[in-house]
Each structure stands twice: as structure tokens, then as C-alpha cells.
Enzyme design. Structure first.
Site, PDB file in Angstrom:
ATOM      1  N   SER A 177     105.419  46.162  23.974  1.00  0.00           N
ATOM      2  CA  SER A 177     105.478  45.061  24.936  1.00  0.00           C
ATOM      3  C   SER A 177     105.670  45.645  26.323  1.00  0.00           C
ATOM      4  O   SER A 177     106.202  46.759  26.475  1.00  0.00           O
ATOM      5  CB  SER A 177     106.661  44.134  24.620  1.00  0.00           C
ATOM      6  OG  SER A 177     106.918  43.217  25.680  1.00  0.00           O
ATOM      7  N   TYR A 219     115.549  43.379  22.658  1.00  0.00           N
ATOM      8  CA  TYR A 219     114.104  43.301  22.429  1.00  0.00           C
ATOM      9  C   TYR A 219     113.373  44.405  23.187  1.00  0.00           C
ATOM     10  O   TYR A 219     112.529  45.111  22.634  1.00  0.00           O
ATOM     11  CB  TYR A 219     113.587  41.929  22.872  1.00  0.00           C
ATOM     12  CG  TYR A 219     112.088  41.771  22.780  1.00  0.00           C
ATOM     13  CD1 TYR A 219     111.467  41.533  21.561  1.00  0.00           C
ATOM     14  CD2 TYR A 219     111.295  41.844  23.927  1.00  0.00           C
ATOM     15  CE1 TYR A 219     110.094  41.378  21.478  1.00  0.00           C
ATOM     16  CE2 TYR A 219     109.918  41.696  23.853  1.00  0.00           C
ATOM     17  CZ  TYR A 219     109.325  41.451  22.625  1.00  0.00           C
ATOM     18  OH  TYR A 219     107.960  41.312  22.551  1.00  0.00           O
ATOM     19  N   LYS A 266     111.220  47.532  21.603  1.00  0.00           N
ATOM     20  CA  LYS A 266     109.809  47.739  21.908  1.00  0.00           C
ATOM     21  C   LYS A 266     109.582  49.109  22.574  1.00  0.00           C
ATOM     22  O   LYS A 266     108.524  49.719  22.395  1.00  0.00           O
ATOM     23  CB  LYS A 266     109.295  46.615  22.801  1.00  0.00           C
ATOM     24  CG  LYS A 266     109.138  45.277  22.082  1.00  0.00           C
ATOM     25  CD  LYS A 266     108.179  45.374  20.901  1.00  0.00           C
ATOM     26  CE  LYS A 266     107.821  44.004  20.345  1.00  0.00           C
ATOM     27  NZ  LYS A 266     106.903  44.106  19.175  1.00  0.00           N
TER      28      LYS A 266
END
Length: 281
Positions: A150, A163, A167
């Protein structure tokens, strides 16, 4: 040249195929390119809703309802691969994401929050990659593994640290596995999407063209097909000399990096109540 994009007689596993977004679109594109796709989702209902119509169109897709975050789920996927006609060749790790409830200051993140996001966004991709790589080795096949990172893993991720860190770890995992598997002619790469119009992102990103023009060099959010295209490229023989790379596909969002407001929260968050809630200590 078109033949280099073809995946005829090859099996490609798409983990996270049933969400109706990037995974489903990648499933359709890979099958259109000639692959037999093993489409994996935890939810049979999601597979029926989103992948079923692709099967009805005559595309070569078989579905597996399995939880890829468990050893049992991964074993079920490999068993389906072994019972599918064709040669195993590819894996696309789409499964992951983050619920809106996971947005919060780094000072409020619990061990449970951290572990859940790492399980869904890193561990699932790693252990699925491990299993597919082992199967490719056992069969003596070359292969291509593509995982989803991401933009949050390529830069800062304010108020979304678990998160973003997971990633970022996908990028590190990709580089290391690429080195180890190169001797087996198995390539390992990743795609890092920017803000993309999916059902999942719609839970916290609203429709604001003026903001998109301000934040993104190309002036708009991406579409799932615009992520699936680079994934197909990395799967295909067109990228036969590329491994260990993470391709940032963000419409130039990273070039401007202007999507943070004065309080350093994302301008893409669609309501002030949510913005205030994620900042609570």
C-alpha cells in the site's frame, strides 16, 4: 508481444478474490489472459456474488472458501490446486485491508489491534507465498508471486500505524523472498496501490472530486482495473527479468503528498466525527 501477457495452461491463485474490488478484478483479468484461477475467499457468499458471474461468463475459475490466515485454509487451497488441471504458476496476495475501527493514534493501539492487522496484511501473504513456493519447487515449475502492499507502507501512515507498518513489512518480505527463490526461477514482486475506489475504501472515503484533484497528481482516485493491470504485468512473462520490486500505483499521490490536513489526518476521511474519534487518546 501480446503472447507475453498470456497465462494459458497456468494456474494462478488469487487470495482475497471475493471482495468485489481489486481481487475480483484481478481474478477476471488473469482468467481472461488464459489462466485457470483458483479464487480464494473466506466467504462463500462473497465468491458466489462476485466471482460467480465471472464463471457464468465462461472464464476458467474455481472457487475455494478458505481462511488463508490459517494453516488449514492454506492446505485447502493447495489441495484445490493439485486437483485443478494445468501447471501451478502464480499467486496474487490480495487478502488484507483494515476496518475503519483500526484508525487511531499510535498511543492507543493495543497488542490485539497490532496482531490482527499483521495477521491479515502480512502473515496471510507470507504463509500463502511460502506454501505456493514450496509447491512450485516440488513440481519444478517457475512462477510469479505478487503481493499487495500500500502507499501507506511506502510512506507515513498517520493514525494508521499498524496497517502501514504491516504493509511496509510486505515490501521487506517481497525483497527477501525474491532473493531466496530466484534460484528456483520464482519471481516475487508487489504492487502498492494509492487510494482506489473499492467497496472497502468507501467505508471511510467519500466522493470529493475537488479534494482528489488537490491531492493526486492525476486528479482522481484509481479504479480496481488500474491495479489489476500492473498485477497482470508482474505475473506475466513481460516482467520476466523483474523480481524483488514494489510498484507504486497511485496516480501520482506520492509525488504531491498533500492529502494531510492541518491536523495531519487524511483529507480522504469523510466525516468530522470519524476524524475526531481516531484522534482520541
Amino acid at each position: 508481444m501480446d503472447d507475453l501477457l498470456r497465462l494459458d495452461d497456468r494456474i494462478v491463485v488469487v487470495s482475497g478474490a471475493g471482495g468485489g474490488g481489486i481481487g475480483t478484478t484481478t481474478t477476471e483479468l488473469a482468467a481472461t489472459a488464459g489462466a485457470t484461477v483458483v479464487a480464494v475467499s473466506r466467504s462463500q457468499d462473497n465468491l458466489d456474488q462476485h466471482v460467480g458471474p465471472l464463471i457464468d461468463k465462461g472464464l476458467s475459475i474455481v472457487t475455494v472458501a478458505a481462511d488463508a490466515s490459517t494453516d488449514e485454509g492454506i492446505a485447502a487451497v493447495i489441495d484445490k490446486v493439485r486437483r485443478t488441471d494445468g501447471e501451478l504458476y502464480g499467486l496474487v496476495n490480495i487478502a488484507g485491508g483494515a476496518d475503519p475501527s483500526t484508525w487511531m493514534p499510535s498511543t492507543r493501539v493495543t497488542r490485539a489491534d497490532w496482531r490482527e492487522l499483521f495477521t491479515h496484511n502480512l502473515e496471510t501473504a507470507f504463509f500463502m507465498s511460502q506454501a505456493v513456493a514450496a509447491e512450485l519447487r516440488a513440481q519444478g515449475n517457475p512462477g510469479s508471486i505478487v503481493s499487495l502492499s500500500s502507499i501507506s507502507g511506502m510512506n507515513t501512515a498517520p493514525f494508521h500505524i499498524a496497517y502501514g507498518t504491516a504493509k511496509a513489512a510486505v515490501v521487506a518480505m517481497t525483497r527477501t523472498m525474491a532473493v531466496e527463490l530466484a534460484v528456483d526461477n520464482i519471481r516475487v514482486n508487489a504492487v502498492a496501490p494509492g487510494v482506489t475506489e473499492t467497496a472497502a475504501s468507501a467505508t471511510y472515503v467519500d466522493d470529493d472530486p475537488a479534494r482528489d484533484r488537490q491531492a493526486i497528481a492525476m486528479g482522481r482516485r484509481g479504479r480496481p482495473a488500474e491495479q489489476a493491470g500492473p498485477i497482470l504485468f508482474l505475473l506475466s512473462d513481460l516482467s520476466s527479468y523483474i523480481t524483488g520490486q514494489t510498484l507504486l500505483v497511485d496516480g501520482g499521490l506520492n509525488l504531491k503528498w498533500s492529502h494531510l490536513g492541518a491536523d495531519n489526518t487524511s483529507l480522504f476521511l469523510k466525516d468530522e466525527t470519524f476524524r475526531a474519534a481516531i484522534k482520541e487518546f
